[in-house]
Design a protein around this motif. Structure first.
Motif, PDB file in Angstrom:
ATOM      1  N   GLY A 104      15.744  -8.396  31.299  1.00  0.00           N
ATOM      2  CA  GLY A 104      14.962  -9.527  30.790  1.00  0.00           C
ATOM      3  C   GLY A 104      14.614  -9.373  29.318  1.00  0.00           C
TER       4      GLY A 104
ATOM      5  N   ARG B 180      17.622 -21.005  36.318  1.00  0.00           N
ATOM      6  CA  ARG B 180      18.994 -21.468  36.063  1.00  0.00           C
ATOM      7  C   ARG B 180      18.959 -22.923  35.621  1.00  0.00           C
ATOM      8  NH1 ARG B 180      23.461 -18.316  39.418  1.00  0.00           N
ATOM      9  NH2 ARG B 180      22.458 -16.286  39.380  1.00  0.00           N
TER      10      ARG B 180
ATOM     11  N   ASP C 293      12.879 -15.759  29.110  1.00  0.00           N
ATOM     12  CA  ASP C 293      12.673 -16.068  30.530  1.00  0.00           C
ATOM     13  C   ASP C 293      12.478 -17.562  30.790  1.00  0.00           C
ATOM     14  OD1 ASP C 293      12.881 -13.439  31.196  1.00  0.00           O
ATOM     15  OD2 ASP C 293      10.858 -13.219  32.008  1.00  0.00           O
TER      16      ASP C 293
ATOM     17  N   SER D 130      17.230  -7.373  37.408  1.00  0.00           N
ATOM     18  CA  SER D 130      18.384  -7.209  36.508  1.00  0.00           C
ATOM     19  C   SER D 130      18.135  -6.076  35.516  1.00  0.00           C
ATOM     20  CB  SER D 130      18.651  -8.492  35.725  1.00  0.00           C
ATOM     21  OG  SER D 130      17.652  -8.673  34.724  1.00  0.00           O
TER      22      SER D 130
ATOM     23  N   GLN E 185      14.872 -16.125  39.267  1.00  0.00           N
ATOM     24  CA  GLN E 185      15.716 -16.459  38.121  1.00  0.00           C
ATOM     25  C   GLN E 185      15.484 -17.914  37.723  1.00  0.00           C
ATOM     26  OE1 GLN E 185      19.804 -15.490  39.202  1.00  0.00           O
ATOM     27  NE2 GLN E 185      19.448 -13.356  38.588  1.00  0.00           N
TER      28      GLN E 185
ATOM     29  N   TYR F 108      16.249 -18.774  30.918  1.00  0.00           N
ATOM     30  CA  TYR F 108      17.326 -18.110  31.664  1.00  0.00           C
ATOM     31  C   TYR F 108      16.882 -16.736  32.189  1.00  0.00           C
ATOM     32  CZ  TYR F 108      17.752 -17.299  26.615  1.00  0.00           C
ATOM     33  OH  TYR F 108      17.474 -17.080  25.272  1.00  0.00           O
ATOM     34  N   CYS F 109      15.673 -16.719  32.782  1.00  0.00           N
ATOM     35  CA  CYS F 109      15.171 -15.455  33.338  1.00  0.00           C
ATOM     36  C   CYS F 109      16.210 -14.888  34.313  1.00  0.00           C
ATOM     37  CB  CYS F 109      13.857 -15.734  34.076  1.00  0.00           C
ATOM     38  SG  CYS F 109      13.141 -14.273  34.813  1.00  0.00           S
ATOM     39  N   ALA F 110      16.458 -13.592  34.182  1.00  0.00           N
ATOM     40  CA  ALA F 110      17.457 -12.965  35.064  1.00  0.00           C
ATOM     41  C   ALA F 110      16.780 -12.180  36.184  1.00  0.00           C
ATOM     42  CB  ALA F 110      18.350 -12.038  34.251  1.00  0.00           C
ATOM     43  N   ALA F 111      15.453 -12.150  36.200  1.00  0.00           N
ATOM     44  CA  ALA F 111      14.622 -11.450  37.194  1.00  0.00           C
ATOM     45  C   ALA F 111      14.509  -9.972  36.860  1.00  0.00           C
ATOM     46  CB  ALA F 111      15.160 -11.617  38.608  1.00  0.00           C
TER      47      ALA F 111
ATOM     48  N   GLN G   7      22.406 -12.291  35.092  1.00  0.00           N
ATOM     49  CA  GLN G   7      21.945 -12.929  36.330  1.00  0.00           C
ATOM     50  C   GLN G   7      22.776 -12.458  37.514  1.00  0.00           C
ATOM     51  OE1 GLN G   7      21.475 -17.190  35.519  1.00  0.00           O
ATOM     52  NE2 GLN G   7      19.391 -16.785  34.842  1.00  0.00           N
TER      53      GLN G   7
ATOM     54  N   VAL H  27       8.726 -17.231  32.560  1.00  0.00           N
ATOM     55  CA  VAL H  27       9.366 -17.810  33.738  1.00  0.00           C
ATOM     56  C   VAL H  27       8.628 -19.066  34.223  1.00  0.00           C
ATOM     57  CG1 VAL H  27       8.201 -16.261  35.365  1.00  0.00           C
ATOM     58  CG2 VAL H  27      10.442 -17.142  35.929  1.00  0.00           C
TER      59      VAL H  27
END
Ligand SMILES: Cc1cc2nc3c(=O)[nH]c(=O)nc-3n(C[C@H](O)[C@H](O)[C@H](O)COP(=O)(O)OP(=O)(O)OC[C@H]3O[C@@H](n4cnc5c(N)ncnc54)[C@H](O)[C@@H]3O)c2cc1C
Length: 409
Positions: A304, A278, A292, A301, A276, A295-298, A345, A161
């Motif tokens: 990952g 984006r 990550d 979610s 996240q 496009y890290c989704a956290a 996401q 990230v």
């Protein structure tokens, strides 16, 4: 591909990096991985390998290995300040919800399995980092903190990230990072609560503290999360992060003081914002991002790892399909993967208020929901939501490129 194999430098040896290295190597690329840490990084939460992620691991021939590492968690209970179990949910309630082969594994165990599957064929440079990248029509000239400069055909950032590659090529993190209002921390402790493949979680408004037993009976993980506006801290300063965590949970009850007593000695301490990434594009010229970094989704979610596995598989497959021509492969990679990224996401939105409910009333409501869930006919719809997200896309089949690479070698 021309006679000379396409050379690829990957920055980051966690989940996305070694998975990409595995597939690129199988398609006949010459792969080097640079990792900032001096050795493979252990630690981290138990993560789910689900749906398309499971399929990638199966295609790699690693599903058996991953299952050997399975945490075998049987369920979770939510406790009050006196340790009384207010709501419990057994993993069995969701049996059969996911794809065959889905499993839960510690992040560090998965990273090790991926590393072991690649280390004989891929050059790993531990304890080093990219310092600069300059691109011309023949390749990317890379300087390192320690190694001699080298030129690669392609460079891929799989460095998480807070990606260094993204910063060097796409600009500052603040342009892409979207804070989701929570922080998370995990570290290993002895199995203080004598848990047997079970998780205990304790909520106070906006905070959750918990512990679950690890694969080894005498070890456990302490897990903390809390709601907060953005905190100004250095993400490389572990001592500062430990202080933030200790201060945030200083007055929390239950077993929190016992868990926090092991904070100073924790060597696998993990702390980060739930955030996240984006971006409108994951590539620029000969450089692309995977996992990550792009496009890290956290963590909210819960996807990952799957995203990293699937993203790496598709990126490698598209590069093989385009004979190493990144101008064709990088846009296709984005087109194939974007639906899964968007699903993951958006799934993360709204999860926080159930995980660390902001009020006592919401904590009670969450507990009631957990108690009722096994009796609801639509329980699999609710409980199976992560599995459904993980199956958003069908994996493309790139097997013909494996055969072609094998014929060439
Ligand atoms: C030690 C650790 C613990 C984690 N624990 C959790 C957790 O408990 N819960 C959770 O939800 N997620 C956790 N994560 C994140 C989780 O692994 C990712 O969300 C997901 O698996 C995607 O993986 P990734 O490979 O894209 O990125 P990451 O897993 O973040 O890996 C990035 C890798 O790049 C390396 N790196 C960073 N900067 C550089 C640089 N300048 N040069 C070279 N290498 C660099 C890092 O050391 C790391 O090995 C953790 C990650 C790590 C590294």
């Amino acid at each position: 591909m021309s006679n000379r194999p396409v050379s690829v430098l990957i920055s980051g040896a966690s989940i996305a990096g070694p998975t990409l290295a595995f597939w690129l190597n199988r398609y006949g690329f010459a792969v080097t991985v640079v990792e900032r840490a001096p050795a493979l990084r252990d630690g981290g939460q138990a993560i789910d390998v689900l749906g398309a992620g499971t399929e990638v691991v199966r295609k790699m021939g690693l599903l058996g290995r991953v299952h050997e590492f399975s945490t075998g968690k049987r369920g979770t209970s939510y406790v009050d300040a006196r340790g009384r179990r207010r709501a419990s949910i057994s993993s069995e309630v969701f049996n059969g919800v996911g794809a065959e082969g889905d499993c839960e594994i510690q992040r560090g165990d998965l990273a090790r399995a991926l590393y072991e599957a690649t280390r004989d064929d891929v050059g790993y440079l531990f304890g080093d980092s990219i310092v600069s990248l300059s691109e011309d029509e023949t390749g990317v000239r890379v300087t390192f903190a320690r190694a001699e400069p080298r030129t690669f055909d392609l460079v891929i950032g799989a460095d998480g990230v807070h990606s260094n590659t993204r910063r060097l090529v796409f600009g500052p993190e603040s342009n892409y990072l979207r804070h989701m209002g929570y922080y998370i921390s995990i570290f290993s402790t002895p199995n203080l609560l004598e848990l047997d493949h079970w998780e205990l979680d304790y909520n106070i408004p906006g905070k959750i503290a918990g512990s679950y037993s690890a694969r080894e009976k005498d070890r456990a993980k302490a897990i903390f999360a809390f709601e907060s506006a953005e905190i100004d801290y250095d993400y490389r300063d572990v001592e500062q992060q430990k202080r933030i965590l200790a201060d945030t949970f200083a007055d929390a009850g239950w077993e929190v003081p016992r868990l926090l007593a092991h904070l100073p000695a924790a060597t696998d301490f993990y702390f980060d914002a739930m955030a996240q990434i984006r971006m409108d594009d994951w590539s620029k010229g000969r450089v692309a991002l995977v996992g990550d970094a792009g496009y890290c989704a956290a963590p909210l979610s819960g996807q990952g790892t799957n995203l990293s596995l699937v993203g790496a598989y598709i990126l490698a497959g598209e590069l093989a399909a385009a004979d190493g021509d990144h101008t064709i492969a990088f846009p296709r990679y984005r087109r194939e993967l974007l639906p899964l990224v968007e699903a993951c996401q958006s799934f993360a939105e709204g999860v926080g208020k159930w995980y660390a409910p902001p009020t006592n009333a919401m904590i009670r409501l969450r507990n009631l929901n957990v108690r009722l869930l096994p009796y609801l006919p639509w329980r699999t719809l609710i409980g199976g939501a992560p599995q459904k997200v993980a199956r958003t896309i069908q994996l493309p089949d790139y097997r013909t490129h494996e055969t072609r690479a094998a014929r060439k070698s």
